[in-house]
Every structure is written in C-alpha cells, then in structure tokens.
Design an enzyme around this catalytic site. Structure first.
Site, PDB file in Angstrom:
ATOM      1  N   GLU A  10      -5.679   2.337  -2.508  1.00 40.90           N
ATOM      2  CA  GLU A  10      -5.140   1.185  -1.780  1.00 40.90           C
ATOM      3  C   GLU A  10      -6.189   0.080  -1.651  1.00 40.90           C
ATOM      4  OE1 GLU A  10      -2.148   0.706  -0.892  1.00 40.90           O
ATOM      5  OE2 GLU A  10      -1.256   2.694  -1.084  1.00 40.90           O
ATOM      6  N   CYS A  63      -0.188   6.335   7.404  1.00 39.78           N
ATOM      7  CA  CYS A  63      -1.219   6.171   6.372  1.00 39.78           C
ATOM      8  C   CYS A  63      -1.930   4.837   6.526  1.00 39.78           C
ATOM      9  CB  CYS A  63      -0.600   6.282   4.977  1.00 39.78           C
ATOM     10  SG  CYS A  63      -0.048   7.933   4.521  1.00 39.78           S
ATOM     11  N   HIS A  91      -3.199   6.943  -2.025  1.00 43.53           N
ATOM     12  CA  HIS A  91      -1.875   7.546  -1.921  1.00 43.53           C
ATOM     13  C   HIS A  91      -1.589   8.405  -3.151  1.00 43.53           C
ATOM     14  CE1 HIS A  91      -0.055   4.974   1.423  1.00 43.53           C
ATOM     15  NE2 HIS A  91       0.293   6.214   1.690  1.00 43.53           N
TER      16      HIS A  91
END
Length: 205
Positions: free
Chosen positions: A83, A146, A170
């Site tokens: 991310e 998350c 992820h």
C-alpha cells in the site's frame, strides 16, 4: 535488521485469515537483497478499530524494530499489494470483531488527511512480479481496520520513531476461502505463493 511484522485474526465469519497464515510461515531469519541479516518478530493483530492502535503502540515500544510491516486480507483483490498511502478516516459498512462500526471518523484526530508508506512499495511489487508472483502497488488501503492500523503505524513513526520505516501489504483470499460456496468466483492465491510474495517484499527492505 529487525522487522516487526503482523497479520490479522480471522473476521467476517472466516475461520482463517491469509495474512496471519502467511506471516506465521515466514522464516524467523533471512538475508535481504542487500546482504543484511533480517530477524522477524511476528504478532497477530485483533480486527478491532479501537484495540489495534493500542496493540501496535505496545509492540513498537517493546520490539523497537527498524521496520514495521503490517499485512491484511483484501478479499476480491488478485495480487500481493503493498500500500502506498493510508488515509485518516475510519469508514466501512461492516463492523469489526468487537461489533464496532465507524462512518467517517478520523483515525487520529488532528493528524494529516493521509500518510505515505515508508517502504519501497514499487520495488516490492516489481520483485514479486520478477518471481512470477501477481503483485501491484495499491493506492487505497480501504476504510476498514487495515487502513486504520496502517495509518496509526505511520503516525507513530512520524511522531515518535523518525528513523523507523513502516507500511502495509494486502494479500488476496487463500484458496481454501475461495473454495467456499459464497466465494467460488473470487480471486485467490495458494498460501505458499502468498508467503513467498511477502518474503520477496521483505527481502527488498
């Protein structure tokens, strides 16, 4: 180099969470691409908006790692996805494992709208692709726990640990989850490939 790495407990009626399943299978020690020995400290995180921040703060203070890498499940995604950014908002249609829902509240009041990962996310994705592992850089960690955890890690680093690196990866459903009746059309990867993808990402650090 010491790496604090976390995966999440199962949530949403699942019996497993591939983030923790993969993290738990990573080797305790390995050598990075730069030839540096890395040591992992592995922990399972609660799927809880309110508890995850307290837990990660305690772990960062206890372990004082060089790098924090948190891993979470993103059902519906097709690849291992580092991310790029976390946003300062808690907003999802489903409750966490404590039954708590948030709809637009900030993760950390008074902090910036977003914080960028302190990880080489593009290099991580490229290294996975070079090994034949599906991977992409993601530009949205969502609005669930998350993202909440990722934002708090980066906020803590900015405020208290300026020399520390950190971020979030992820991972898709694991094949056993996709085999369930309600997920027959959902993308998934074998656990071995997810684990290999995480290790490949870590070796770039």
């Amino acid at each position: 180099m010491k790496i604090l790495i976390t995966g999440f407990a199962p949530f949403g009626g699942e019996t497993i969470n591939p983030s923790w399943e993969a993290v738990s299978k990573l080797p305790e020690r390995f050598v990075t691409e730069k030839g540096e020995e890395a040591v992992l400290a592995r922990y399972q995180m609660p799927v809880s908006y309110d508890r995850c921040g307290r837990v990660i703060r305690e772990l960062m203070a206890k372990e004082v790692p060089d790098c924090v890498v948190c891993v979470g499940q993103a059902g519906g995604r097709m690849a291992v996805e580092p991310e790029l950014i976390a946003v300062n908002v808690k907003d999802a249609p489903s409750p966490d494992n404590d039954g708590v829902e948030y709809h637009g509240e900030p993760v950390v009041a008074g902090s910036p709208d977003g914080r960028f990962a302190r990880l080489p996310v593009r290099e991580m994705a490229a290294a996975c692709k070079a090994r034949g592992i599906p991977a992409n850089v993601s530009f949205s960690a969502g609005g669930y726990v998350c993202n909440c955890l990722m934002y708090q890690v980066l906020d803590l680093i900015e405020r208290e640990y300026p020399d520390m690196r950190g971020g979030f990866i992820h991972v898709p459903y694991e094949c056993r989850q996709a085999a369930a009746q309600m997920k027959v059309n959902k993308p998934s990867l074998p656990l071995s490939l997810i684990t290999d993808g995480l290790l490949t990402c870590l070796k770039v650090l």
